[in-house]
Design a protein around this motif. Structure first.
Motif, PDB file in Angstrom:
ATOM      1  N   PRO A  77       5.263  20.085  -4.320  1.00 63.73           N
ATOM      2  CA  PRO A  77       7.497  19.926  -3.508  1.00 63.73           C
ATOM      3  C   PRO A  77       8.062  18.310  -4.475  1.00 63.73           C
ATOM      4  N   GLY A  78       9.575  18.410  -4.845  1.00 67.81           N
ATOM      5  CA  GLY A  78       9.867  16.994  -4.047  1.00 67.81           C
ATOM      6  C   GLY A  78      10.866  16.754  -3.326  1.00 67.81           C
ATOM      7  N   TRP A  79      10.982  17.611  -2.333  1.00 72.41           N
ATOM      8  CA  TRP A  79      11.006  16.939  -1.312  1.00 72.41           C
ATOM      9  C   TRP A  79       9.974  16.726  -0.056  1.00 72.41           C
ATOM     10  N   LEU A  80       8.973  16.639  -0.352  1.00 70.51           N
ATOM     11  CA  LEU A  80       7.373  15.505  -0.181  1.00 70.51           C
ATOM     12  C   LEU A  80       8.018  14.503  -0.890  1.00 70.51           C
ATOM     13  N   VAL A  81       7.924  14.422  -2.023  1.00 75.93           N
ATOM     14  CA  VAL A  81       7.927  13.274  -2.686  1.00 75.93           C
ATOM     15  C   VAL A  81       8.950  11.971  -2.020  1.00 75.93           C
ATOM     16  N   LEU A  82      10.159  13.178  -1.791  1.00 76.48           N
ATOM     17  CA  LEU A  82      11.420  12.477  -0.716  1.00 76.48           C
ATOM     18  C   LEU A  82      10.922  11.626   0.415  1.00 76.48           C
ATOM     19  N   ALA A  83      10.610  12.201   1.092  1.00 75.19           N
ATOM     20  CA  ALA A  83      10.229  12.589   2.752  1.00 75.19           C
ATOM     21  C   ALA A  83       9.175  11.013   1.961  1.00 75.19           C
ATOM     22  N   ILE A  84       8.033  11.465   1.855  1.00 75.51           N
ATOM     23  CA  ILE A  84       7.478   9.618   1.496  1.00 75.51           C
ATOM     24  C   ILE A  84       7.745   8.468   1.137  1.00 75.51           C
ATOM     25  N   ALA A  85       9.254   8.653   0.528  1.00 77.92           N
ATOM     26  CA  ALA A  85       9.323   7.468  -0.323  1.00 77.92           C
ATOM     27  C   ALA A  85      10.916   7.067   0.886  1.00 77.92           C
ATOM     28  N   GLY A  86      11.303   8.290   1.761  1.00 71.82           N
ATOM     29  CA  GLY A  86      12.065   7.706   2.827  1.00 71.82           C
ATOM     30  C   GLY A  86      11.247   6.326   3.812  1.00 71.82           C
ATOM     31  N   VAL A  87       9.863   7.454   4.175  1.00 71.13           N
ATOM     32  CA  VAL A  87       9.288   6.844   5.036  1.00 71.13           C
ATOM     33  C   VAL A  87       8.711   5.308   4.523  1.00 71.13           C
ATOM     34  N   THR A  88       7.948   5.600   3.180  1.00 71.66           N
ATOM     35  CA  THR A  88       7.400   4.518   2.911  1.00 71.66           C
ATOM     36  C   THR A  88       8.777   2.926   3.173  1.00 71.66           C
ATOM     37  N   ILE A  89      10.182   3.013   3.267  1.00 72.45           N
ATOM     38  CA  ILE A  89      11.293   2.161   3.256  1.00 72.45           C
ATOM     39  C   ILE A  89      11.606   1.975   4.377  1.00 72.45           C
ATOM     40  N   ILE A 147       0.722  -1.514  -0.089  1.00 73.10           N
ATOM     41  CA  ILE A 147       0.009  -0.097   0.370  1.00 73.10           C
ATOM     42  C   ILE A 147       0.646   1.181  -0.364  1.00 73.10           C
ATOM     43  N   SER A 148       2.386   1.352   0.837  1.00 75.85           N
ATOM     44  CA  SER A 148       2.675   2.522   1.029  1.00 75.85           C
ATOM     45  C   SER A 148       3.301   2.339  -0.069  1.00 75.85           C
ATOM     46  N   PHE A 149       4.131   1.287  -0.708  1.00 73.16           N
ATOM     47  CA  PHE A 149       4.617   1.996  -2.137  1.00 73.16           C
ATOM     48  C   PHE A 149       3.786   2.283  -3.203  1.00 73.16           C
ATOM     49  N   ILE A 150       2.795   1.989  -3.140  1.00 73.56           N
ATOM     50  CA  ILE A 150       1.918   2.564  -4.074  1.00 73.56           C
ATOM     51  C   ILE A 150       1.667   3.873  -4.288  1.00 73.56           C
ATOM     52  N   ILE A 151       1.361   4.149  -2.696  1.00 72.82           N
ATOM     53  CA  ILE A 151       0.891   5.323  -2.371  1.00 72.82           C
ATOM     54  C   ILE A 151       2.540   6.541  -3.363  1.00 72.82           C
ATOM     55  N   THR A 152       4.062   5.914  -2.710  1.00 73.81           N
ATOM     56  CA  THR A 152       5.020   6.504  -3.344  1.00 73.81           C
ATOM     57  C   THR A 152       4.738   6.391  -4.808  1.00 73.81           C
ATOM     58  N   ILE A 153       4.307   5.608  -5.495  1.00 70.71           N
ATOM     59  CA  ILE A 153       4.755   5.585  -7.066  1.00 70.71           C
ATOM     60  C   ILE A 153       3.787   6.980  -7.463  1.00 70.71           C
ATOM     61  N   ALA A 154       2.638   6.147  -6.669  1.00 72.49           N
ATOM     62  CA  ALA A 154       2.094   7.573  -7.386  1.00 72.49           C
ATOM     63  C   ALA A 154       2.262   8.758  -7.302  1.00 72.49           C
ATOM     64  N   ALA A 155       2.502   9.212  -5.876  1.00 78.00           N
ATOM     65  CA  ALA A 155       3.484  10.512  -5.451  1.00 78.00           C
ATOM     66  C   ALA A 155       4.517  10.876  -6.948  1.00 78.00           C
ATOM     67  N   ILE A 156       5.748   9.626  -7.383  1.00 76.33           N
ATOM     68  CA  ILE A 156       5.958  10.319  -8.208  1.00 76.33           C
ATOM     69  C   ILE A 156       5.723  10.778  -9.284  1.00 76.33           C
ATOM     70  N   VAL A 157       4.565  10.201 -10.091  1.00 76.58           N
ATOM     71  CA  VAL A 157       4.230   9.787 -10.784  1.00 76.58           C
ATOM     72  C   VAL A 157       3.665  11.518 -10.777  1.00 76.58           C
ATOM     73  N   LEU A 158       2.724  11.656  -9.698  1.00 77.41           N
ATOM     74  CA  LEU A 158       2.161  12.948  -9.774  1.00 77.41           C
ATOM     75  C   LEU A 158       3.982  14.197  -9.989  1.00 77.41           C
ATOM     76  N   TYR A 159       4.715  14.007  -9.191  1.00 80.25           N
ATOM     77  CA  TYR A 159       5.842  14.718  -9.057  1.00 80.25           C
ATOM     78  C   TYR A 159       6.188  15.452 -10.661  1.00 80.25           C
ATOM     79  N   PHE A 160       6.223  14.218 -12.121  1.00 82.24           N
ATOM     80  CA  PHE A 160       6.203  15.141 -13.021  1.00 82.24           C
ATOM     81  C   PHE A 160       5.890  14.898 -13.644  1.00 82.24           C
TER      82      PHE A 160
END
Lengths: 160, 495
Positions: free
Chosen positions: A46-58, A27-40
């Motif tokens: 903001p980029g830092w938000l995506v990084l934060a989400i990815a970090g938290v997920t891992i 579930i969290s990986f899906i959210i992360t992927i969604a965040a990355i897609v949204l970023y593009f």
């Protein structure tokens, strides 16, 4: 309550918990992927938000799937006496619980799909006021314990 | 005595009143809207009349259909207009029968009969909403006391009763010999003047007052507030004091009415409580339902040396208007407590001289727990509004004092098969629990606790809700082990 109980739960519990953690991590990986897609595609994400989400997920994945199950298993112990049930669990806060047999109202075993895959079952012991679980016992062990406890609990109940 | 009987016709009135009470609350918003609209008002009035007629019809029918009868060892109740329901309650299953009278009951000389059976299912209980006082007494004696009489005697008694079915009071001599306690008017007044309901009333008044703006027409409101403002500060203060005193008197009155003539009597297997001025209430507490006894000393009562006594009971009947636990004495002097328990509940004893209190190293935990939020607030305020720092500082000091008080109060005593646990949540609360009433015992340690050899002990008991946990935090490990040994049935294993 000085000594810890001496029976461990099934070793496969670790695998079952890990599998559960992996499934939740999806579930969290899906959210992360969604965040990355949204970023593009969206400018104002903001980029830092995506990084934060990815970090938290891992971090979440590593902690829940690789650290907690082992610690949890190591702490989980139980012991069934003639007159009471003694349980220990908890990683940081260690809880030891005594449940007298005469207070036991009913005993259940439960098995979800993940536990079933590993041939495990959860034993649930209810008193009038509280519920206690012993997770991830071997199937036959769980049903044996269930019968044993309900046999021992059949002692004349004075009231409530 | 075997033919079915109806309730007193006044039961219809209760039915109607109850139906109206329920619908009024739901319809109130509609009524308010309708008041501003002429056509809607007429529609409302018509539908209200129709509704009322319907309610009356249903009440009459359900009264006609409701019958009860005593047969052999059973009480049989039949009711229901379309769906007929029959219920048979065996005499031996009945735990308590309580008679209560509200104002209307008392006008007609009636009583409500509440029958409670064993078990936690409220659906198995039954109530007769209105029967004559004599009938109520007869049912009570019939269903309750006779079951202890041997069968041959019972047959005899039954024969006699056919001839004189009126009041069958238990032997008056026997009655006076039973241990009983009655509240004195003086203590009742003290209870009223220091009760927490004063605060609640104050709160309700505040809410109503703040909402008043919306209900009162604007013009009038502004006129009134202009007038009040023109009175000047002194008069406003006087007005405020008058309002507070009035509310205070109201709360005294409320307590006095509720607990008027509060009497507790100990029978062999149950406690029996009667109370109330306008609404006379009886309640029976079977001893075997008592899970724990509590002694409460609120922050107002503690310095004055007063305590109130309650019991935790296991029971299915949970009404919203009833408190979590059942008061068995509203207020008494603390020095009378020992003799009260010895007389009314000799199974329990109040001894706190040998209270095992917490080690010094537990104090920081208590202080941190109670003061952490005010401390953060103080820091926050200190950074942003330095000139107002005294407000959170005062709160911080109160919180620290409270933390210390909690630490100081906490403790336990083990005495044979009973444990006394003392703790503080604002007021001091002392609970006396029997070993066999504790459903489960848990001992909890976080990593800091493990380093400092401290434990939290958690005792779960059953009460009206799903359960209550008595928790003693930061005990010495040795003391925790003593509690575990006391509780454990498996002595050899845990020592």
């Amino acid at each position: 309550m000085r000594e810890q109980p001496n029976v461990r739960i099934a070793k496969d519990a670790i695998k079952a918990w890990q599998l559960t953690a992996h499934l939740f991590a999806i579930i969290s990986f899906i959210i992360t992927i969604a965040a990355i897609v949204l970023y593009f595609y969206v400018d104002f994400v903001p980029g830092w938000l995506v990084l934060a989400i990815a970090g938290v997920t891992i971090v979440e994945w590593v902690v829940t799937a690789f650290i907690i199950p082992k610690l949890r298993w190591r702490r989980w112990r139980y012991q069934i006496y003639d007159q009471e049930i003694y349980i220990q669990h908890g990683i940081l806060i260690v809880t030891r619980t005594l449940v007298p047999m005469i207070r036991v109202q009913h005993v259940d075993t439960q098995q979800g799909p993940i536990l079933k895959k590993y041939g495990l079952a959860t034993l649930e012991i209810s008193t009038a006021a509280t519920t206690h679980q012993i997770p991830a016992l071997l199937e036959e062990e769980a049903s044996e314990l269930r019968d044993q406890i309900s046999e021992l609990a059949r002692v004349e109940q004075d009231d409530v | 005595m075997s033919e079915p009987k109806r309730l007193h016709p006044a039961a219809m009135i209760f039915n109607i009143i109850q139906a109206i009470k329920q619908s009024v609350l739901g319809l109130l918003p509609l009524v308010i809207i309708a008041l501003t609209n002429g056509v809607l008002l007429i529609v409302m009035v018509i539908s209200a009349v129709v509704l009322l007629a319907g309610v009356i019809l249903v009440s009459v029918l359900s009264w006609l259909r409701f019958t009860y009868q005593l047969e052999d060892d059973q009480l049989r109740i039949e009711r229901g207009i379309l769906i007929r329901k029959k219920r048979t309650i065996s005499k031996h299953r009945i735990q308590s029968i309580d008679l209560s009278q509200n104002v209307i009951h008392r006008i007609f000389g009636l009583t409500k009969v509440q029958i409670e059976t064993a078990g936690n299912d409220p659906a198995t209980d039954a109530a007769l909403s209105a029967v004559s006082m004599a009938e109520g007494q007869r049912l009570h004696d019939e269903l309750k006391y006779k079951k202890q009489v041997p069968e041959e005697l019972e047959a005899d008694l039954e024969g006699q009763e056919e001839e004189q079915p009126a009041l069958v009071q238990p032997d008056p001599i026997e009655e006076t010999e039973l241990p009983r306690r009655k509240i004195t008017l003086k203590t009742l007044l003290i209870a009223g003047s220091t009760s927490a309901s004063f605060g609640i009333l104050l709160g309700i008044f505040g809410v109503v007052f703040s909402q008043a703006e919306a209900l009162i027409p604007d013009e009038f409101y502004s006129d009134a507030s202009r007038w009040v403002l023109s009175l000047g500060a002194q008069l406003m203060i006087v007005l405020g004091i008058v309002v507070v005193i009035f509310l205070w008197l109201l709360s005294i009155l409320q307590t006095v009415i509720k607990n008027w003539d509060f009497t507790i009597t100990r029978y062999e297997k149950e406690l029996f409580i009667t109370r109330g001025l306008l609404e006379k209430k009886q309640s029976t507490i079977p001893l075997k339902k008592i899970q724990a006894i509590g002694i409460k000393e609120s922050i107002v009562h503690q310095p004055l040396g007063f305590v109130s006594v309650y019991v935790e009971i296991a029971s299915g009947e949970v009404n919203q208007n009833e408190e979590m636990h059942t008061l068995i004495f509203p207020l008494m002097r603390k020095k009378d407590l020992t003799s009260f328990l010895a007389e009314i509940l000799p199974e329990y004893s109040y001894e706190t001289e040998q209270l095992v209190s917490l080690p010094k190293k537990a104090l920081p935990y208590y202080l941190v727990r109670s003061a952490i939020i005010p401390l953060l607030a103080t820091i926050g305020v200190g950074i942003f509004f330095l000139s107002y720092i005294w407000i959170p500082l005062i709160i911080l000091i109160i919180a620290l004092l409270y933390g210390f008080a909690s630490y100081h109060t906490a403790g336990y005593v083990i005495d044979d098969r009973q444990i006394t646990v003392q703790s503080r949540i604002l007021g001091k609360d002392t609970a006396i629990i029997k070993q066999h009433r504790v459903q489960a015992l848990a001992r909890k340690q976080n990593p800091l606790h493990r380093k400092q050899a401290l434990v939290n002990m958690d005792m779960a008991i059953l009460n009206k809700m799903s359960g209550r946990h008595f928790i003693i935090r930061e005990l010495r490990v040795e003391d925790g082990n003593k509690i575990a040994d006391w509780y454990s049935y498996q002595k050899e294993s845990s020592s």
